[in-house]
Design a protein around this motif. Structure first.
Motif, PDB file in Angstrom:
ATOM      1  N   PRO A 713     -14.083  -8.036 -12.793  1.00 46.33           N
ATOM      2  CA  PRO A 713     -15.486  -7.762 -12.414  1.00 46.33           C
ATOM      3  C   PRO A 713     -15.667  -7.548 -10.911  1.00 46.33           C
ATOM      4  CG  PRO A 713     -15.384  -9.571 -13.997  1.00 46.33           C
ATOM      5  CD  PRO A 713     -13.974  -9.290 -13.580  1.00 46.33           C
ATOM      6  N   ASP A 714     -14.752  -8.115 -10.092  1.00 44.30           N
ATOM      7  CA  ASP A 714     -14.913  -7.981  -8.642  1.00 44.30           C
ATOM      8  C   ASP A 714     -14.557  -6.588  -8.135  1.00 44.30           C
ATOM      9  OD1 ASP A 714     -15.615 -10.649  -8.547  1.00 44.30           O
ATOM     10  OD2 ASP A 714     -13.555 -11.320  -8.190  1.00 44.30           O
ATOM     11  N   MET A 715     -13.859  -5.800  -8.963  1.00 44.04           N
ATOM     12  CA  MET A 715     -13.417  -4.483  -8.516  1.00 44.04           C
ATOM     13  C   MET A 715     -14.581  -3.519  -8.280  1.00 44.04           C
ATOM     14  SD  MET A 715     -10.125  -4.531  -8.110  1.00 44.04           S
ATOM     15  CE  MET A 715     -10.334  -6.198  -7.511  1.00 44.04           C
ATOM     16  N   ALA A 716     -15.690  -3.708  -9.028  1.00 42.90           N
ATOM     17  CA  ALA A 716     -16.855  -2.825  -8.846  1.00 42.90           C
ATOM     18  C   ALA A 716     -17.417  -2.953  -7.439  1.00 42.90           C
ATOM     19  CB  ALA A 716     -17.925  -3.146  -9.883  1.00 42.90           C
ATOM     20  N   ALA A 717     -17.473  -4.195  -6.917  1.00 42.71           N
ATOM     21  CA  ALA A 717     -17.978  -4.401  -5.554  1.00 42.71           C
ATOM     22  C   ALA A 717     -17.048  -3.762  -4.530  1.00 42.71           C
ATOM     23  CB  ALA A 717     -18.127  -5.895  -5.275  1.00 42.71           C
ATOM     24  N   VAL A 718     -15.717  -3.865  -4.785  1.00 40.12           N
ATOM     25  CA  VAL A 718     -14.754  -3.266  -3.859  1.00 40.12           C
ATOM     26  C   VAL A 718     -14.989  -1.757  -3.758  1.00 40.12           C
ATOM     27  CG1 VAL A 718     -12.321  -2.868  -3.371  1.00 40.12           C
ATOM     28  CG2 VAL A 718     -13.051  -5.066  -4.321  1.00 40.12           C
ATOM     29  N   LEU A 719     -15.193  -1.110  -4.916  1.00 40.67           N
ATOM     30  CA  LEU A 719     -15.393   0.343  -4.922  1.00 40.67           C
ATOM     31  C   LEU A 719     -16.702   0.741  -4.252  1.00 40.67           C
ATOM     32  CD1 LEU A 719     -14.068   1.238  -8.488  1.00 40.67           C
ATOM     33  CD2 LEU A 719     -12.972   1.689  -6.292  1.00 40.67           C
ATOM     34  N   ASP A 720     -17.717  -0.126  -4.289  1.00 42.90           N
ATOM     35  CA  ASP A 720     -18.971   0.182  -3.602  1.00 42.90           C
ATOM     36  C   ASP A 720     -18.774   0.230  -2.091  1.00 42.90           C
ATOM     37  OD1 ASP A 720     -20.558   0.544  -5.784  1.00 42.90           O
ATOM     38  OD2 ASP A 720     -21.349  -1.493  -5.825  1.00 42.90           O
ATOM     39  N   PHE A 721     -17.813  -0.567  -1.583  1.00 51.25           N
ATOM     40  CA  PHE A 721     -17.554  -0.589  -0.142  1.00 51.25           C
ATOM     41  C   PHE A 721     -16.520   0.456   0.281  1.00 51.25           C
ATOM     42  CE2 PHE A 721     -18.903  -5.139  -0.692  1.00 51.25           C
ATOM     43  CZ  PHE A 721     -20.055  -5.044   0.069  1.00 51.25           C
ATOM     44  N   ALA A 722     -15.589   0.796  -0.617  1.00 49.06           N
ATOM     45  CA  ALA A 722     -14.461   1.656  -0.252  1.00 49.06           C
ATOM     46  C   ALA A 722     -14.933   3.039   0.172  1.00 49.06           C
ATOM     47  CB  ALA A 722     -13.481   1.768  -1.420  1.00 49.06           C
ATOM     48  N   VAL A 723     -14.321   3.565   1.236  1.00 56.23           N
ATOM     49  CA  VAL A 723     -14.630   4.894   1.756  1.00 56.23           C
ATOM     50  C   VAL A 723     -13.501   5.837   1.353  1.00 56.23           C
ATOM     51  CG1 VAL A 723     -15.068   6.254   3.839  1.00 56.23           C
ATOM     52  CG2 VAL A 723     -15.868   3.894   3.696  1.00 56.23           C
ATOM     53  N   LYS A 724     -13.867   7.030   0.925  1.00 60.01           N
ATOM     54  CA  LYS A 724     -12.870   7.997   0.479  1.00 60.01           C
ATOM     55  C   LYS A 724     -11.866   8.279   1.592  1.00 60.01           C
ATOM     56  CE  LYS A 724     -12.419  12.521  -1.754  1.00 60.01           C
ATOM     57  NZ  LYS A 724     -13.139  13.712  -2.246  1.00 60.01           N
ATOM     58  N   GLY A 725     -10.580   8.114   1.232  1.00 63.11           N
ATOM     59  CA  GLY A 725      -9.528   8.381   2.201  1.00 63.11           C
ATOM     60  C   GLY A 725      -9.010   7.156   2.909  1.00 63.11           C
ATOM     61  N   ASP A 726      -9.635   5.964   2.704  1.00 65.76           N
ATOM     62  CA  ASP A 726      -9.151   4.769   3.403  1.00 65.76           C
ATOM     63  C   ASP A 726      -8.048   4.042   2.641  1.00 65.76           C
ATOM     64  OD1 ASP A 726     -10.528   3.585   1.317  1.00 65.76           O
ATOM     65  OD2 ASP A 726     -11.951   2.484   2.576  1.00 65.76           O
ATOM     66  N   GLY A 727      -7.707   4.506   1.406  1.00 65.81           N
ATOM     67  CA  GLY A 727      -6.614   3.925   0.632  1.00 65.81           C
ATOM     68  C   GLY A 727      -6.999   2.764  -0.246  1.00 65.81           C
ATOM     69  N   VAL A 728      -8.245   2.280  -0.148  1.00 66.93           N
ATOM     70  CA  VAL A 728      -8.649   1.113  -0.936  1.00 66.93           C
ATOM     71  C   VAL A 728      -8.800   1.475  -2.409  1.00 66.93           C
ATOM     72  CG1 VAL A 728     -10.433  -0.659  -1.233  1.00 66.93           C
ATOM     73  CG2 VAL A 728      -9.759   0.063   1.056  1.00 66.93           C
ATOM     74  N   GLU A 729      -9.292   2.682  -2.695  1.00 71.99           N
ATOM     75  CA  GLU A 729      -9.446   3.082  -4.101  1.00 71.99           C
ATOM     76  C   GLU A 729      -8.100   3.071  -4.820  1.00 71.99           C
ATOM     77  OE1 GLU A 729     -11.570   6.681  -4.766  1.00 71.99           O
ATOM     78  OE2 GLU A 729     -13.224   6.160  -3.419  1.00 71.99           O
ATOM     79  N   GLU A 730      -7.049   3.498  -4.146  1.00 76.73           N
ATOM     80  CA  GLU A 730      -5.718   3.475  -4.755  1.00 76.73           C
ATOM     81  C   GLU A 730      -5.270   2.049  -5.045  1.00 76.73           C
ATOM     82  OE1 GLU A 730      -6.693   5.190  -2.245  1.00 76.73           O
ATOM     83  OE2 GLU A 730      -6.263   7.302  -2.656  1.00 76.73           O
ATOM     84  N   LEU A 731      -5.585   1.117  -4.120  1.00 76.73           N
ATOM     85  CA  LEU A 731      -5.243  -0.288  -4.357  1.00 76.73           C
ATOM     86  C   LEU A 731      -5.984  -0.837  -5.570  1.00 76.73           C
ATOM     87  CD1 LEU A 731      -5.326  -1.635  -0.668  1.00 76.73           C
ATOM     88  CD2 LEU A 731      -3.307  -1.156  -2.057  1.00 76.73           C
ATOM     89  N   VAL A 732      -7.257  -0.438  -5.731  1.00 75.07           N
ATOM     90  CA  VAL A 732      -8.056  -0.905  -6.868  1.00 75.07           C
ATOM     91  C   VAL A 732      -7.462  -0.393  -8.181  1.00 75.07           C
ATOM     92  CG1 VAL A 732     -10.308  -0.715  -7.996  1.00 75.07           C
ATOM     93  CG2 VAL A 732     -10.181  -1.157  -5.538  1.00 75.07           C
ATOM     94  N   VAL A 733      -7.080   0.882  -8.210  1.00 72.58           N
ATOM     95  CA  VAL A 733      -6.490   1.451  -9.434  1.00 72.58           C
ATOM     96  C   VAL A 733      -5.233   0.689  -9.824  1.00 72.58           C
ATOM     97  CG1 VAL A 733      -5.385   3.496 -10.399  1.00 72.58           C
ATOM     98  CG2 VAL A 733      -7.489   3.735  -9.065  1.00 72.58           C
ATOM     99  N   ALA A 734      -4.377   0.415  -8.824  1.00 75.25           N
ATOM    100  CA  ALA A 734      -3.134  -0.306  -9.116  1.00 75.25           C
ATOM    101  C   ALA A 734      -3.411  -1.724  -9.589  1.00 75.25           C
ATOM    102  CB  ALA A 734      -2.256  -0.320  -7.862  1.00 75.25           C
ATOM    103  N   LYS A 735      -4.382  -2.411  -8.957  1.00 79.78           N
ATOM    104  CA  LYS A 735      -4.699  -3.791  -9.340  1.00 79.78           C
ATOM    105  C   LYS A 735      -5.323  -3.851 -10.730  1.00 79.78           C
ATOM    106  CE  LYS A 735      -4.213  -6.890  -7.068  1.00 79.78           C
ATOM    107  NZ  LYS A 735      -3.075  -7.859  -7.006  1.00 79.78           N
TER     108      LYS A 735
END
Length: 742
Positions: A713-735
């Motif tokens: 459930p915490d991943m939705a909040a991470v994606l709200d903050f993540a900026v395209k190109g900063d690499g965080v979205e890729e970390l979320v997909v892997a997690k």
């Protein structure tokens, strides 16, 4: 005689005497020609009647605003009136001893007098707001009266390294500090040193001055006033004391000095307080020698503690903290990321893509980069360019002022100092050509007359002034002898002898030798701004050449140029004119397609702007994105390199409004909603310096939230903050894959 003062978008001013009637617009024939954005062909007129001066809108598309109100009928002007026409600001300078009469049909000023019309380019209305500070108890000054002037503080400048400053206490300014050195202007827009972007703050609101360690403040006739500890200030300067509360409109600030937190000094004759709260009496208390020993022991222990603390801090590396982030709180920032953000901010301020560059802010940002990384190549390159542009801007502004004062020779000298590499070079060319024409016309007449009368001492300087302009576009072979040839100005030419072809140039050279037989050979002075070869290309010229290649019909070409400049209504009217001409039937199908495309962009643009006017960038995003796509189908490969007015406005307005709305939610501690809005604006235009900082904050918050996440459930909040190109979205997909999240 009253005078109309017109402030141009680049900050310069021109004056026009109001005699009878002045028409204002961008069409040739108007007495006051305004060619920048937002001005209709015949926009408004200023006229005199019954001893007063009035302004009347002539059915313009974007309206005429007087003191923040869109006018619908002739309105009287006073020296205090502010008139907005598109990108221009107008004011009236009345003649001595004459007033301009009462304003006609004046509307009662409401608390929120905003301009009418979504397409208007008027200034933001200023709210008349009461003080939000309680007045101090006791005899306060009556309303409108300035507080009594305090005596100047004794001593020199404040101690400590920081110097006096203002600290914001409310809203987005809370916690921000503004150093006070010399004279500092407070206002809503540049050139203010302290910029407070709030409607309650006037453009030039107040002025602070630091002299000899004493800081004084005065109001500059602002609409909503300046309050000192709840009392209104006037035009007289009042000295400040540490802890004083200042209020500009609704923005509250505290005055501080490095000594603000220190206890007040006691008088010379006062005694130190005893442990029991009394005052030590002479002759009483412990032995002085014993007290000195205790002080030495306590001091030694304190030094030891401080040394241990400093050693521990040096051995424990801590991440850099950005205290000035969008949320107003410390966020760990990587130094490399901080350098990247400051470089991006520097480039944004130095860019002219979406408006005039701000060289001062650009230099400040790049200087901060060099503080962190003194050998940073990009920052050093930008700093050199910024210094070049700042000097060029000063020469350009000085040249314009001299030209307005009918000093063309001095103006031409200023324009000559602008280097070819500067952005102001192309703008200076037209001004320099105009000044050169005035100079050469006078100098040529004088030169010929003095040469005819053999007045060599008078002829040489006047001829030299003319020749210095004339020679700029002459072939080198007509000015200097070929290699191996000697100059012979009179008599028959022999082998290996040379004489200029231009007879006036020959007479000028002869007059120099008659005045001084040992004069060195004359050479043409370098003035690149007057040279017509290899000049930088005007973007409008590039667009026009491309349009001519695509559309053979002149009406279609004119419609495209009107569209590119943001004159949508004129573009559509031109195409309708072509459509009504049956002799041009072969162009009708293409004209119909252009009509459809331009109308679509115009409607989508206005729809998006209406949402932005309602502070809803999320709803504006869809129609404005579609408008950008349709605009690209019309502008083709020029869409990005030479963007149209519509594209420039969409990018700038979406970036600005998204940042402001995100800041609104950030001030209410809703980080997720703030970042969604900031990311929305960042997706439209990544060159806004405020959005760059906000996006950096969101990216850092996304990484921190990801590291603290405990489940899917915490991943939705991470994606709200993540900026395209900063690499965080890729970390979320892997997690999510690791945790088998849905």
């Amino acid at each position: 005689m009253p005078t109309l003062v017109v402030r141009l978008p680049d900050g310069t001013e021109k004056e026009h005497e109001v005699v009878g009637e002045l028409k204002l617009g961008r069409q040739q024939g108007c007495e006051v020609l305004l060619t920048e954005g937002g001005v209709s062909r015949t926009h408004a007129r200023v006229f005199t009647e019954a001893g007063g001066v009035f302004i009347e809108d002539l059915g313009s598309a974007n309206g005429t605003f007087v003191d923040g109100e869109r006018i619908a009928e002739p309105t009287a002007l006073t020296p205090q009136s502010e008139v907005i026409l598109g990108d221009y600001t107008l004011s009236l300078k009345a003649s001595a001893g004459r007033t301009t009469g009462a304003r006609r049909a004046a509307k009662p000023a409401g608390p929120e007098a905003m301009p009418v019309g979504a397409e208007g380019g008027g200034a933001r209305a200023t709210r008349a707001l009461p003080s939000i500070k309680a007045k101090p108890a006791g005899g306060s000054a009556p309303a409108g009266a300035a507080p009594a002037r305090r005596p100047k503080a004794a001593g020199g400048p404040p101690g400590g390294g920081g110097g006096p400053l203002l600290r914001g206490t409310v809203g987005p300014w809370a916690g921000k500090t503004y150093p006070l050195k010399g004279k500092v202007l407070v206002g809503r827009l540049p050139p203010a040193g302290i910029i407070l972007e709030d409607d309650s703050v006037s453009r030039k609101h107040a002025e602070l001055e630091s002299v000899g360690g004493v800081v004084s403040v005065r109001d500059l006739g602002s609409a909503n006033g300046t309050l000192l500890n709840g009392d209104p200030l006037g035009p007289e300067s009042v000295d400040l004391q540490p802890g004083d509360q200042l209020q500009f409109g609704v923005v509250e600030m505290t005055f501080e000095t490095p000594q603000s937190d220190a206890p007040a000094r006691r008088g010379a004759g006062s005694a130190p307080p005893s442990r029991r709260g009394g005052v030590a009496q002479g002759g009483g208390g412990a032995d002085p020698e014993a007290r000195r020993k205790k002080l030495f022991i306590a001091g030694g222990g304190l030094v030891g503690v401080l040394l241990l603390a400093a050693l521990g801090k040096a051995l424990m590396p801590a991440p850099a903290v950005d205290a000035g982030g969008p949320m107003g709180q410390g966020v760990p920032v990587d130094p490399a990321q901080q350098v990247s953000e400051l470089l991006s901010e520097c480039r944004s301020y130095a860019s002219s893509e979406l408006g005039p560059p701000n060289w001062t802010k650009a230099e400040q940002s790049c200087s901060q980069v060099l503080d962190l990384d003194p050998i940073n190549t990009d920052a050093n390159t930008l700093i050199r360019r910024i210094k070049l542009e700042k000097d060029a801007f000063e020469h350009f502004s000085q040249g314009e002022k001299l030209q307005q004062r009918l000093k063309p020779e001095e103006a031409l000298d200023s324009f000559r100092k602008i280097p070819r590499e500067s952005e102001y070079f192309r703008r200076a060319r037209a001004k320099a050509a105009e000044a050169a024409e005035q100079v050469t016309k006078r100098a040529l007449d004088d030169c010929r007359r003095y040469l005819r009368d053999s007045q060599w001492s008078a002829a040489v300087p006047r001829c030299q002034t003319y020749m210095a302009v004339w020679c700029q576009n002459q072939p080198r072979d007509d000015l200097q002898p070929p290699l191996g040839f000697d100059v012979k100005l009179e008599g028959r030419l022999k082998k290996n002898e040379w004489r200029p072809k231009d007879p006036l140039f020959v007479k000028f050279l002869i007059s120099r030798l008659k005045l001084d037989p040992n004069a060195i050979p004359w050479t043409c002075p370098v003035a690149e701004v007057l040279n017509r070869d290899n000049l930088p290309t005007d973007p409008k010229t590039v667009v026009f050449e491309a349009v001519k290649g695509r559309y053979p019909n002149k009406l279609m070409q004119a419609a495209m140029m009107d569209y590119w400049a943001g004159r949508g209504s004129e573009a559509l009217a031109t195409l309708q004119k072509l459509r009504a001409n049956y002799e041009s039937a072969q162009f009708h199908a293409q004209a119909d397609e252009m009509l459809k495309t331009m109308s679509t962009v115009d409607q989508l643009f206005k729809g998006g702007q209406s949402y932005l006017a309602a502070d809803d960038p999320e709803k504006a995003a869809e129609p404005l994105r579609e408008a950008l796509e349709v605009d690209k189908s019309l502008m083709l490969d020029l869409a990005e390199s030479k963007p149209s007015f519509y594209r420039r406005s969409i990018l700038a307005d979406m970036a600005d409004k998204s940042y402001q709305r995100g800041k609104h939610w950030a001030d209410r501690d809703d980080k997720r909603r703030a970042c969604r809005l900031w990311k929305l604006g960042f997706g439209f235009y990544a060159g806004n310096p405020d959005l760059n900082k906000a996006a950096g904050f969101c990216s850092a918050t996304a990484l921190s939230t990801f590291r603290q996440a405990g489940g899917c459930p915490d991943m939705a909040a991470v994606l709200d903050f993540a900026v395209k190109g900063d690499g965080v979205e890729e970390l979320v997909v892997a997690k999510k894959k690791e945790w088998s999240c849905p």
